[in-house]
Scaffold this active site. Structure first.
Site, PDB file in Angstrom:
ATOM      1  N   ALA A  65       0.870  -1.178   0.000  1.00  0.00           N
ATOM      2  CA  ALA A  65       0.000   0.000   0.000  1.00  0.00           C
ATOM      3  C   ALA A  65       0.908   1.230   0.000  1.00  0.00           C
ATOM      4  O   ALA A  65       1.772   1.360   0.861  1.00  0.00           O
ATOM      5  CB  ALA A  65      -0.900  -0.010   1.231  1.00  0.00           C
ATOM      6  N   HIS A  66       0.722   2.099  -0.983  1.00  0.00           N
ATOM      7  CA  HIS A  66       1.608   3.247  -1.086  1.00  0.00           C
ATOM      8  C   HIS A  66       0.871   4.470  -1.601  1.00  0.00           C
ATOM      9  O   HIS A  66      -0.108   4.352  -2.334  1.00  0.00           O
ATOM     10  CB  HIS A  66       2.807   2.937  -1.992  1.00  0.00           C
ATOM     11  CG  HIS A  66       2.413   2.556  -3.386  1.00  0.00           C
ATOM     12  ND1 HIS A  66       1.969   1.295  -3.706  1.00  0.00           N
ATOM     13  CD2 HIS A  66       2.380   3.273  -4.528  1.00  0.00           C
ATOM     14  CE1 HIS A  66       1.688   1.252  -5.000  1.00  0.00           C
ATOM     15  NE2 HIS A  66       1.921   2.435  -5.531  1.00  0.00           N
ATOM     16  N   ALA A  67       1.362   5.629  -1.186  1.00  0.00           N
ATOM     17  CA  ALA A  67       0.756   6.892  -1.618  1.00  0.00           C
ATOM     18  C   ALA A  67       1.686   8.034  -1.247  1.00  0.00           C
ATOM     19  O   ALA A  67       2.573   7.884  -0.406  1.00  0.00           O
ATOM     20  CB  ALA A  67      -0.599   7.087  -0.938  1.00  0.00           C
TER      21      ALA A  67
END
Length: 157
Positions: A65-67
């Site tokens: 999960a990345h942002a």
């Protein structure tokens, strides 16, 4: 930039028990907020927006999960091993039990983006996820995730 530059042993969470993908992302956002000082609601929001573009579930029970997060000063990462697999809409439709969270400053240079590729390569090595699933404690999981050079099949965990 190495994986150990963004994830510390204090950011390894074992046996997390989320009931859904949404709750998993919120739990990771809360942990990240505590560690970074960025608002948990902001982190949850950007993670949810990123997931709407397409699942960050890589398959084989693994997700990254990345942002990008407004106001974040440096890359931040965490690792969670779930007590039981959680639905995540991964590309292979398999539930996930190993999740890396990677948050980057909004104006990330290429060097920061390269750590995402390093994490993905590390977790594609079938031996690494298998050992992460068996790790007895956070320190062991951290060593497995950040080992330099990569593990050899005869190396002990």
């Amino acid at each position: 930039m190495e994986i150990s530059d963004v994830i510390s042993v204090e950011d390894v969470v074992l046996d997390l028990r989320p009931e859904s993908k949404t709750r998993l992302l919120k739990a990771l956002a809360a942990h990240a907020a505590w560690r970074t000082g960025c608002p948990a609601a902001e982190i949850s929001s950007v993670l949810a927006a990123r997931e709407k573009l397409g699942s960050t579930g890589l398959g084989q029970g693994v997700a990254i999960a990345h942002a990008k997060v407004r106001g974040l000063q440096r890359p931040y990462g965490a690792f969670a091993r779930l007590a039981a697999p959680c639905p995540f809409e991964a590309i292979d439709d398999r539930d996930v039990d190993l999740v890396v969270l990677l948050l980057l400053p909004e104006a990330s240079p290429q060097e920061h983006l390269n750590v995402l590729a390093k994490i993905a390569r590390r977790l594609r090595d079938v031996e690494v996820p298998a050992r992460l699933r068996q790790a007895d404690d956070a320190a062991t999981a951290y060593r497995l995730l950040t080992a330099q050079p990569p593990l050899k099949s005869s190396a002990a965990a």
